[in-house]
Design an enzyme around this catalytic site. Structure first.
Site: not given
Length: 1176
Positions: A405, A412, A441, A633-634, A658, A878
């Site tokens: 992701s 990133e 995303d 979101k994630k 990640d 998580d």
């Protein structure tokens, strides 16, 4: 059904996919798929529910049409969608003429239907756009050569086919198949013909006709050798009996079949095993006793290694001793108040009571730590060695879908993501069983083109890693290692090939780093061209040339078309929160058989003649986003990947990483699968790996390694019901993510859960289902058809209206089962060799279906995010997701490998680190005020596991007491009082006992966990730094969300890019960025330093100095300042530069606090002066 248009000027592919409704008593199946590949949305806003027909033109360009036949809908109860994907002419794909089209149709009609991969086509679609297929490169593979009629008709096999009595093969349909493939179909294919899907009739060796002298000769060689005349039977040999398994029991070894397939020798009513030479001149009689074929493969894949009793027993005893000492100390504190300063005594006593409670919550789950080890040789023996059901030795391991992701290419860096992808593609796992999905995303073209470059470079990097056993398989880390790269390398061509690959990687980095500028220049050129065209059109229409022309500043792809994702100008349908869904298969699914490369030449940098050059499937996914929808979101991005992968590859296990966490150990996936596939593995919902980090400063100033949590707390939880899910480096069971309950579990009742009740949840009508439970039906059980029908009706409400997604669920459950020989009576497993079959090819209908499940409206009125998939409603999704699984009765495993499984990066900057801790703590506060609080857990959660999860929600509240306690030493020095009336011997003995037991517990934790004393001390320091900065802010934000409904938003944690040569690797460590989180710890430091000076001066100049109270106050102030030392050092930066506002705020707060204290409790000798001082 597939309709191919015959227009000579274009080549649209019209795909009509049935949703699975029954037509005339038969069920229509999806295109090239074992399950239906369609989905109809009931949402009126969905483009799939439109009734208007969009006609396709015959001109060039790209378009898509979808329609519903209303008359058919009225006549029969079925639904279908017609996707039309128009493939435009490109240099690699030219339109076919009518003769070519008819020829292709004739070939398709005469043989098996040809299926094309779509790795060169971007598929887009969603709420405001139709499904489109845009070709980037050639999407059609060359036509396969037509096999001879005497060859096996199975794909990838060129063996000679078996001939039956009617000269048409062993099946009436005439499908040609060789002996090995026939045995595969009989053993693992259900005994059905691959051609007509009908069961094979009885076929014996006598049915096969012998043609030619060569075949006769080969049969003569295969005849069993006669026994020697002096051979004597061993009484221990028993008569061979071949029988099938009954009641789902594992079959015993069939010696007769083994001897037939291996050309062995028959004894008199016994199966004896020949030595080398088939019994001729090979030792005593030429024979030996039959080996135990299942001895090695039946060994356990994993072992639990307990902590030595010499360490664990004293550790538990010390916990008990410290608990008793704390009880006596707190009792003494309550019974001996300080009458001279009751307020000081009251505050300190309340804080100490809370600290004792918090320590107990943290310490209780650490009573049962364990270690685990795996045996990879047994895994290979059991799943990748030839056996009766898998004679060719194809891999029988289940598939794994890897999720990566990312959200923002600026924070990133694409090069970091690219290296992570390369490490995944080169992992040591069967290529055909692996699929990698990148979730972007942000919908950025930069990420898309970086992934395309990565897929291209992988064709060089992956074979290089396989050939030379490279570790780690992240090129940036591998080439940056400061060690001898020739160690353990024996191939003569290694140095030459390494130099070539290194040069290619340097060029690859240059291309990746230049992509932003390349995209900007390209877009500027195309936009300027569009402006010129618009002006020219305006002049042709006679408009005023002085009027401004509005043209969109779009982002353009390399082929001259608009990027369907986000643009820098944030136009409508092209902003971060408003863009279409995008799916691109960068690398198509590989063939089932190995493909070997060629020798090194001008095109091939390395010699790959002995290396499998196949690459796993690689897919780019960017889910659709529209205004007015909560995208979560994630967690929402991960759920979109779950649905996409279920349709495209449907691996029964999922690994999520990640973008900055790469695979450091190429065998990590195999080690994780050892736990999933071992006895009892069907109860495991996920295998969590520890997080390891690179790029941390040697002193680990801000405890970034977090070893106390990963090596102490998580190991201890592994001895209970399993570790928590920490967001990355975790292998999930797909059915557990779907919200299903485990096949069996245990409920804990009574005090501390001492009364246990075992439950079997896969048997119908055994136990009553809980409200939050979904029992997964077993495919073989058809006893209760009504319950099965009810479950099928509930699937759309739970998982959405995609029939392909619903049909993939039992397939994933079956593929994730244990082997039959690992189950006892009454349990359901899968036969060995059942997964050693080729994967279904990827087609346009499948990708079109995947586009529909990543639309922004798909999750409406479903249970995605509530009970299915990653759970919504918390910034720490998580922990909540893992808690829900444990609450349903699943257990998890902590896999600590000898070589680190994964490595990633962590923020070494103070401000970034504090904001990261703030996000975690805020999520914990949200958990505490939600239904995910462990106080409301089900009986299936063990007592100590419940304590651990309760502590997750409670720990931020300790900060409120910690801040007060950090100010108490300063208050004591200012006032001249102490928390106790006098430093008595009893107080000092209790204080000494508590401190010594804490130190001894730390030493024993270091012993059984393997951490260092430095790691433990850094963790203690940052506990106080975070507890006085981020945790109080998290409590306030959580209360605001609960009470006032204020939404909490966080910025993405920046991932550090790889430093260039000559740059300081730890430059970020010295950068000081102002944050409001710094105010409380700075104030605490300044107040305590001022208090020490005031206390020392007062005591020295006092006629009656009270040294005991001074020593007590200074000791505790020094304790506070020692814990805050890393924070103070971080504020100094590299050259001691601190923002002026830091001193201003801290000085003001310190002065205000000092004046308040002087006003509240003025010194006795200066009463006359203080009367003149009054606050305005």
């Amino acid at each position: 059904m597939v309709k191919t248009a015959s227009s000579p000027s274009s080549s649209p592919v019209t795909i009509t996919v049935s949703s699975g409704g029954k037509v005339n008593g038969s069920r229509s199946m999806g295109l090239t798929s074992p399950v239906p590949r369609a989905s109809i949305s009931n949402n009126p806003n969905s483009p799939l529910s439109s009734r208007g027909n969009r006609r396709a033109s015959s001109g060039g360009g790209k378009y898509s049409s979808m329609s519903k036949d209303e008359t058919t809908m009225e006549e029969v109860n079925t639904e279908f969608v017609s996707y039309t994907v128009h493939i435009p002419p490109t240099p690699d794909h030219q339109p076919m003429s009518e003769s070519q089209t008819s020829l292709t149709e004739d070939n398709n009609n005469s043989g098996k239907p040809k299926r094309s991969y779509i790795s060169g086509t971007i598929f887009t679609g969603g709420y405001n756009s139709v499904t489109r297929g845009h070709v980037i490169e050639s999407s059609m593979d060359g036509t396969e050569p037509v096999k001879s009629g005497l060859m096996c008709g199975m794909k990838g096999c060129d063996e000679k086919a078996i001939r039956g009595k009617n000269s048409r093969g062993i099946c009436e349909c005439g499908f040609k198949i060789c002996r090995d493939c026939y045995l595969d179909c009989v053993g693992s294919g259900g005994g059905r013909c691959p051609g007509c899907k009908e069961p094979y009739k009885d076929f014996s060796d006598d049915d096969e006709e012998d043609d030619g002298d060569d075949e006769t000769g080969s049969e003569a060689e295969d005849q069993a050798l006669p026994l020697p005349s002096d051979f004597k039977l061993d009484k221990r040999l028993s008569v061979v009996k071949s029988f099938k398994a009954q009641n789902h029991q594992p079959p015993e070894f069939d010696h007769t079949r083994w001897l037939f397939e291996t050309k062995g020798t028959y004894g008199y009513g016994n199966a004896v095993w020949p030595k080398d030479g088939y019994g001729v001149g090979s030792g005593s009689n030429g024979f030996e006793h039959p080996p135990d074929f299942g001895e090695r493969s039946r060994r356990p894949l994993t072992r639990k290694v307990g902590i030595s009793a010499a360490i664990l027993s004293p550790y538990r005893l010390l916990i008990l001793i410290r608990l008793i000492a704390l009880g006596f100390f707190l009792t003494w504190r309550i019974r001996h108040p300080n009458h001279e300063a009751m307020w000081l005594w009251g505050m300190s006593t309340v804080c100490e009571l809370w600290f004792g409670f918090s320590w107990l919550l943290d310490q209780l789950p650490k009573l049962c730590p364990v270690n685990r080890v795996t045996d990879l040789s047994v895994l290979k023996e059991r799943f990748e060695s030839p056996n009766l059901r898998n004679p060719k030795g194809r891999s029988d391991l289940p598939g794994i879908d890897v999720f990566v992701s990312t959200a923002d290419p600026e924070k990133e860096p694409p090069l970091v993501t690219a290296n992570t992808i390369l490490s995944i593609l080169a992992v040591d796992y069967p290529v055909e069983k692996l699929a990698c999905y990148l979730s972007d995303d942000g919908g950025a073209l930069l990420t898309f083109e970086a992934l395309a470059e990565t897929a291209s470079f992988a064709r060089i990097w992956v074979p290089f890693c396989r050939k030379h056993g490279i570790e780690p398989r992240n090129p940036e880390t591998y080439f940056g290692q400061k060690r001898d790269h020739l160690k353990n390398k024996v191939r003569l061509d290694f140095v030459r090939e390494r130099r070539r690959v290194k040069r290619e990687y340097d060029e690859f980095k240059v291309r990746i780093n230049s992509l932003p500028e390349s995209i900007r220049r390209r877009s500027d050129a195309y936009n300027a061209h569009e402006e010129l065209r618009a002006k020219k059109k305006q002049m042709e229409m006679g408009g005023n040339t002085s009027d401004p022309i509005k043209t969109s500043k779009g982002i353009w792809m390399s082929d001259g078309t608009h990027w369907p994702g986000t643009w820098a100008s944030a136009e409508t349908d092209h902003s971060r929160g408003d863009h279409a869904g995008i799916i691109q298969a960068m690398l198509a699914p590989p063939n089932a058989e190995p493909v070997y490369g060629a020798e090194a030449d001008g095109e091939n940098l390395i010699d790959t003649t002995e290396v499998d050059i196949r690459l796993p499937m690689l897919v780019y996914v960017s889910r659709e986003k529209r205004p007015g929808y909560d995208h979560n979101k994630k967690a929402g991005a991960m759920n979109a990947l779950v649905r996409t992968s279920a349709i495209m590859s449907n691996g029964p296990f999922i690994l999520n990483l990640d973008c900055d966490h790469y695979i450091y150990n190429s065998l990590a996936l195999r080690e994780g699968m050892c736990f999933m596939l071992d006895r009892g593995g069907d109860r495991i919902c996920y295998v969590q790996f520890p997080q390891r980090f690179e790029g941390i400063d040697p002193s680990d100033r801000y405890a970034n390694h977090n070893t106390v949590f990963f090596d102490v707390s998580m190991r201890a939880l592994d001895g209970l019901q399993g570790p928590m899910y920490v967001g990355t480096g975790c292998i999930f069971r797909r059915t557990a993510l779907y919200g299903f309950s485990p096949p069996r579990t245990t409920e804990h009742h009574g005090w501390f859960g001492r009364r246990k009740i075992k439950l079997l949840l896969r048997r119908p009508k055994v136990v009553k289902k809980e409200e939050d439970e979904i029992a997964l039906p077993i495919n073989e059980d058809h006893n209760d058809d009504d319950d099965a029908d009810i479950e099928s009706l509930l699937l759309p409400r739970r998982f959405g209206n995609s029939t392909s997604l619903a049909a993939s669920i039992p397939v994933a459950e079956y593929q994730g089962r244990l082997l039959q020989d690992l189950h006892g009576k009454g349990y359901h497993g899968r036969p060995a060799g059942s997964l050693a079959v080729p994967r279904e090819p990827l087609d346009a209908a499948t990708v079109a279906e995947a586009i529909s499940v990543i639309s922004c409206f798909y999750e409406d009125k479903t249970e995605w995010g509530k009970r299915v998939g990653w759970i919504y409603g918390s910034v720490t999704e998580d922990v909540v997701t893992g808690y829900r699984m444990h609450n349903r009765g699943w257990r998890s495993i902590y896999c600590v490998t000898k070589r680190d499984a994964f490595r990633g990066t962590a923020p070494i900057n103070l401000t970034d680190r504090l904001h990261q801790v703030l996000r975690w703590a805020t999520g914990s506060v949200e958990i505490f005020f939600s239904r995910n609080n462990a106080l409301f857990a089900s009986p299936r959660l063990k007592f100590l596991q419940r304590v651990a999860y309760f502590n997750v929600g409670m720990y931020p509240f300790t900060s409120m007491f910690l801040i007060v306690y950090c100010f108490l030493p300063a208050v004591s020095l200012f006032s001249g009082q102490f928390i106790v009336q006098s430093l008595s011997v009893t107080f000092l003995v209790f204080l000494l006992a508590i401190t010594l037991t804490l130190c001894m517990l730390a030493i024993l934790e270091i012993k059984w966990s393997g951490i260092t004393l430095h790691d433990w001390w850094r963790n203690e320091q940052f506990w106080l730094i975070g507890g006085t900065s981020a945790h109080p802010a998290a409590v306030l934000q959580g209360l605001l969300k609960v009470i006032a409904g204020v939404d909490i938003s966080f910025t993405l944690t920046s991932k550090s890019a790889t430093p260039e040569e000559g740059d300081d690797e730890f430059a970020e460590l010295y950068v000081v960025r102002w944050s409001f989180l710094m105010i409380p710890p700075i104030t605490i430091m300044m107040v305590n330093m001022i208090a020490i000076a005031v206390g020392v001066a007062r005591t020295m100049y006092s006629p009656f100095p009270q040294w005991s109270k001074l020593v007590g106050g200074v000791f505790f102030s020094f304790w506070v300042l020692c814990h805050l030392y890393p924070f103070a050092k971080g504020l100094m930066g590299r050259r001691g530069k601190v923002p002026t506002i830091v001193f201003v705020w801290s000085g003001l707060l310190s002065i205000i606090i000092s004046l308040l204290w002087v006003y509240i409790s003025p010194p006795s000798s200066t009463q006359d002066y203080t009367r003149a001082f009054q606050f305005p």
